[in-house]
Design an enzyme around this catalytic site. Structure first.
Site, PDB file in Angstrom:
ATOM      1  N   ASP A 153     -11.998  -3.082 -16.032  1.00  0.00           N
ATOM      2  CA  ASP A 153     -12.833  -2.339 -15.091  1.00  0.00           C
ATOM      3  C   ASP A 153     -12.536  -0.851 -15.262  1.00  0.00           C
ATOM      4  O   ASP A 153     -12.152  -0.428 -16.350  1.00  0.00           O
ATOM      5  CB  ASP A 153     -12.589  -2.847 -13.658  1.00  0.00           C
ATOM      6  CG  ASP A 153     -13.796  -2.639 -12.750  1.00  0.00           C
ATOM      7  OD1 ASP A 153     -14.439  -1.576 -12.843  1.00  0.00           O
ATOM      8  OD2 ASP A 153     -14.112  -3.532 -11.940  1.00  0.00           O
ATOM      9  N   HIS A 171     -14.141   0.564 -18.094  1.00  0.00           N
ATOM     10  CA  HIS A 171     -15.421   1.098 -17.638  1.00  0.00           C
ATOM     11  C   HIS A 171     -15.412   2.622 -17.519  1.00  0.00           C
ATOM     12  O   HIS A 171     -16.310   3.204 -16.942  1.00  0.00           O
ATOM     13  CB  HIS A 171     -15.823   0.456 -16.301  1.00  0.00           C
ATOM     14  CG  HIS A 171     -16.118  -1.016 -16.411  1.00  0.00           C
ATOM     15  ND1 HIS A 171     -16.647  -1.755 -15.383  1.00  0.00           N
ATOM     16  CD2 HIS A 171     -15.947  -1.887 -17.442  1.00  0.00           C
ATOM     17  CE1 HIS A 171     -16.795  -3.018 -15.768  1.00  0.00           C
ATOM     18  NE2 HIS A 171     -16.357  -3.120 -17.009  1.00  0.00           N
TER      19      HIS A 171
END
Ligand code: NAG
Ligand code: NAG
Ligand code: NAG
Length: 385
Positions: A211, A234
């Site tokens: 993430d 991310h």
């Protein structure tokens, strides 16, 4: 003679002072978990020994050092609480490992209400993850709540079930030379997440996760992220904001970072919920993208669960400067500034942007809505104004 004596006594005084000073600096009181019954090997949990050693360290009036020697140790979820009588060093030379399959709690190792904490030692914190799929209440690996003057350095955070390092209501935090790693496809495994923090520096750190490498949430002020290598992951993100009224993020600098195959580069996201809020004074500078999906992204209609209200975001975004952002994008739309119609972004600067398509196939483009951009220096793609 008098002169000599004076010189000599000054010299002697300096020697005594240096001696006293180094003595104070180099002499923490050590509390070794093995002395409190910790057994290595990873079969029997060391929670009781760890709590006893923590209590003793925390009670000590002076510099205390809780020591985990080399070896593998099983630790069940635990909360180490202050207030302490002096600063505490948590020296981890070993590997602390969580039981497999933890669920239904906010963190595995929690430190809270402590003034003066240093976590270091070259060892690892292993969450025995990653989770097979996203589930509610999977625990963060390390969580710091209301900790002031915190340093985390020279440790590895691996295989978390969720966020690796979570800072909440901490003032004056330094995170340097740590390594974070979980597989790129492990759900919700943010590298470092923070909220309600003042004065955070993250430097010289490598983050690979599933993430955000760094997630800067509401209430974060005076944050510097520098010399971080991010990916897989991310990217580095601010937000999302707008979930509650009057959420605020201010004075954030992200500089000298590398993004390796990340889903985004630098992103600011706000939800279209109707709640007012503010993101201001943000600098993104000297960043290199190595195949990022969305190198530069402002997303003011972020709505992951489709539960946003009608209309657009009421969160203001102002004074955001992007400078010397270069490298490659995986998608043509390398610069996307999607601001809110009712709250256009203000004072947005793009300076020396050089983002090419990865592999050289075609040209990149920039798209904007509800924003006036000040473009300076190189602009590849051509800035939308
Ligand atoms: C540690 O201190 C806490 C708070 O004072 C106490 O409740 C707990 O029993 C102590 N634990 C051990 C193992 O000494
Ligand atoms: C952090 O600093 C702010 C502002 O000075 C203060 O209101 C807050 O109580 C501090 N937090 C802690 C945990 O000390
Ligand atoms: C912004 O944050 C930095 C730390 O990242 C701090 O040194 C600086 O004083 C802050 N600036 C303002 C205006 O508060």
């Amino acid at each position: 003679m008098g002169y000599f004596r004076l010189r000599f006594s000054n010299f002697a005084l300096v020697v005594v002072l240096i001696f006293c000073f180094t003595k104070v600096q180099a002499d923490p009181k050590v509390f070794n978990v093995k002395d409190y019954g910790a057994v290595e090997g990873g079969q029997i949990d060391i929670n009781e020994a760890l709590l006893k050693a923590w209590n003793a360290s925390c009670k000590y009036t002076g510099q205390a050092q809780l020591e985990i020697p080399k070896g593998d140790y099983l630790v069940k979820p635990i909360v180490l609480v202050g207030e302490c009588n002096g600063p505490v060093v948590f020296l981890n030379k070993g590997t602390l490992k969580a039981p497999v399959g933890l669920q239904g709690l906010s963190a595995w190792l929690t430190f809270q209400y402590i003034n003066g904490l240093t976590v270091h030692g070259g060892g690892s914190f292993d969450g025995s993850g990653p989770p097979q799929h996203a589930a509610p209440n999977l625990p963060a690996l390390l969580k710091f709540n209301f900790v002031t003057s915190l340093t985390v350095k020279n440790v590895r955070l691996v295989n978390s079930m969720s966020t690796h390092l979570d800072l909440f209501a901490c003032n004056n935090t330094k995170v340097t030379r740590i390594g974070i790693s979980s597989p790129g496809d492990s759900p919700n495994t943010d590298g470092i997440k923070m909220g309600v923090v003042r004065g955070v520096t993250i430097a010289d750190t490598t983050i690979a996760s599933g993430d955000d490498c760094v997630a800067i949430l509401t209430g974060s002020m005076d944050v510097t992220v520098t010399r971080v290598q991010c990916g897989p992951g991310h990217g580095i993100s601010i937000g999302s904001l707008g979930g509650s009224p009057n959420e605020l993020v201010r004075n954030i600098t992200v500089s000298n970072c590398d993004f390796m195959d990340t889903m985004n580069g630098v992103r600011i996201k706000t939800k279209a919920t109707g709640n007012p809020g503010l993101v201001s004074d943000v600098q993104f500078q000297d960043l290199t993208m190595h195949g990022a999906d969305n190198p530069i992204l402002i997303e003011q209609n972020y709505c992951p669960s489709k539960t946003c209200g009608p209309g657009d975001s009421k969160v203001e975004i102002k004074s955001v400067k992007y400078s010397n952002i270069k490298g490659t994008s995986k998608v043509a739309n390398a610069v996307r500034l999607e601001c809110s119609a009712s709250n256009p972004c203000e004072d947005i600067e793009l300076k020396d942007i050089d983002l090419a398509m990865e592999g050289g196939q075609g040209a990149t483009i920039a798209t904007c809505s509800n924003v006036k951009v000040r473009a300076l220096g190189t602009q590849i793609p051509k800035a939308c104004i």
